[in-house]
Write an enzyme that holds these catalytic residues in place. Structure first.
Site, PDB file in Angstrom:
ATOM      1  CD  GLU A   1      -3.115  -1.615  -0.366  1.00  0.00           C
ATOM      2  OE1 GLU A   1      -3.003  -0.223  -0.597  1.00  0.00           O
ATOM      3  OE2 GLU A   1      -2.962  -2.590   0.010  1.00  0.00           O
TER       4      GLU A   1
ATOM      5  CG  ASP B   1       2.075  -7.039  -5.693  1.00  0.00           C
ATOM      6  OD1 ASP B   1       1.695  -6.491  -5.221  1.00  0.00           O
ATOM      7  OD2 ASP B   1       1.697  -8.783  -6.439  1.00  0.00           O
TER       8      ASP B   1
END
Length: 480
Positions: free
Chosen positions: A338, A417
């Site tokens: 995030e 990611d």
């Protein structure tokens, strides 16, 4: 970071959801006195509006210019092309097209045969209500666009034009929601059977009604403004495009602090090693984070999730309280993902592109409406009875744009990611976390092409695991 790759709304999104691109959700007969192709739509509604008639009807009687004349359409077409090029350029320049990927995903390498079979059975069970809901969305939108059904519904409503617009949104949304409600019950029952939902029916109904209320509010706000502009300005598509852009940006900014609290309670993550490590990681990453919030998602679901929303003063990183049951390193890796979104300003960029897309849609609405207005039983956007055809067109436009939005989203999620791996340098924990998310959320491990195109805003779990192994090879780390 969503565990289930199809959609957050398990009952099949789609429809008359004019305010939402993520994520999208779907939307009788009746009424005499509706205008057909040979009758003046706005004039028919004049008695209900205290003598008010549409701009288009007034123009024709006075010999004034037609808002859909050739010159106006050419100007709108030029603006459409220019704005379309700007939107595509913005999407291309802000999307990380060259993102690290792994080899072909292999679910059997990381998941047991029983886990793969369970995911397949669950996906098959959820697909039927989802596709049925999508079908209702498409059919109802098509009816609103290609027939005078919407005009006939609005014909039955009383009051000034702005009230009829609002009531029209409420009634049309209610009609499609009544059609979809049994499918929602079906999906919720499946979620309970598989242990993903812990809500009672009262809580589920309240959440669904609150979601509809938000949808109706935002759609009504948009359409009241649109009709008001059409009643005052002949080239209404110009201020409508500007207003659509502004509304999209404003909604994205205020949504975290105005609308999200309607569905969850948020508290600061309690003091302790996890919070300390997360705040230190954010500082090390150069991402200003004043707080990490925990949502009380456990009152409705067992699924694991985290997300970032808002931008500027309303930016927030939120983790589900269900995620806190995972090992601390896995939680840290989820938050690192995030932080990648926050560092790259993904929400802001997505909002700006969405705003450009909304402005583009306003111009396209002007051009398309001119060809459909008589078929839909209206002659002008200034007629409140045009609400139906406008809602139908916005629904179809949202659905048509979903594949492109999902394609962009998958690349952005893949970049986040990679950011998480760069920040934590722990591919083994990344793989363990992806396994936990996939098993807990019963993610589709091998989505078919259609589901991947329509619903997948994230790469599949096997794809993300393969990417982590590729990252490990490139960075000299042990391959998990």
């Amino acid at each position: 970071m969503k565990g289930r790759q199809m959609s957050d709304r398990q009952d099949g999104d789609g429809a008359l959801d004019a305010a939402e691109p993520e994520k999208a959700s779907s939307r009788g007969q009746g009424g005499s006195g509706a205008s057909g192709p040979d009758r003046e739509g706005p004039a028919q509604g004049a008695s209900r509006e205290g003598g008010e008639v549409s701009v288009a009807a007034d123009d024709r009687r006075a010999g004034g210019p037609d808002p859909y004349d050739g010159r106006s359409r050419r100007q709108a077409a030029v603006a459409l092309v220019l704005l379309g090029l700007a939107t595509v350029a913005a999407a291309v320049l802000t999307t990380p097209w060259q993102v690290l990927t792994g080899g072909p995903p292999d679910p059997a390498r990381d998941f047991t045969a029983a886990q793969i079979a369970r995911a397949q059975v669950f996906d098959a069970a959820m697909s039927l209500p989802s596709y049925l809901s999508l079908a209702i969305t498409l059919v109802f939108a098509g009816v609103l666009v290609a027939t005078p059904f919407g005009a006939r519904v609005l014909d039955r409503l009383k009051g000034p034009w702005w009230l009829r617009v609002i009531l029209g949104v409420v009634v049309l949304t209610a009609i499609v929601e009544l059609l979809r409600w049994p499918l929602g019950v079906w999906s919720e029952t499946l979620l309970r059977d598989y242990g993903l939902s812990v809500q009672d029916w009262g809580s589920w109904t309240a959440d669904r009604l609150k979601n509809l209320a938000v949808e109706v509010f935002l759609t009504s706000l948009m359409l009241v403004a649109l009709v008001a502009l059409a009643r005052k300005v002949r080239r209404w598509w110009i201020p409508a495009a500007a207003g659509a852009f502004a509304l999209t940006v404003a909604a994205s900014f205020v949504y975290p602090v105005v609308f999200e609290p309607l569905f969850n309670d948020f508290t600061s993550m309690r003091q302790g090693p996890l919070r300390t490590n997360l705040m230190a990681m954010a500082e090390r990453d150069g991402v200003p984070v004043e707080d990490v919030l925990v949502a009380d998602a456990s009152r409705r679901t067992t699924a694991l999730n985290a997300y970032v929303s808002g931008f500027g003063a309303t930016r927030r990183i939120v983790v589900y309280d269900t995620l806190l049951r995972a090992p601390q390193p896995e939680v840290e890796l989820v938050v690192a993902h995030e932080l990648g979104h926050a560092k790259e300003d993904d929400v802001l960029h997505g909002t700006l592109i969405g705003g450009l897309g909304s402005a583009l849609g306003a111009i396209l609405l002007y051009l398309v409406f001119g060809a459909l207005r008589r078929r839909a039983g209206v002659t002008s956007i200034a007629d409140p009875r045009a609400v139906g055809v406008v809602m139908g067109l916005m629904t179809l436009g949202t659905l048509l744009m979903s594949p492109a939005q999902n394609l962009i989203s998958r690349h952005i999620e893949a970049r986040a990611d990679v950011h998480a791996l760069d920040l934590t340098r722990d591919p083994a924990t990344f793989v363990a976390m992806q396994r936990r998310l996939a098993v807990t959320n019963i993610s589709d491990l091998s989505p078919d092409a259609m589901e991947y195109l329509l619903y997948a805003s994230h790469p599949s779990s096997p794809e993300r695991i393969a990417m982590a192994r590729a990252w490990a090879k490139l960075n000299g780390a042990p391959v998990p």
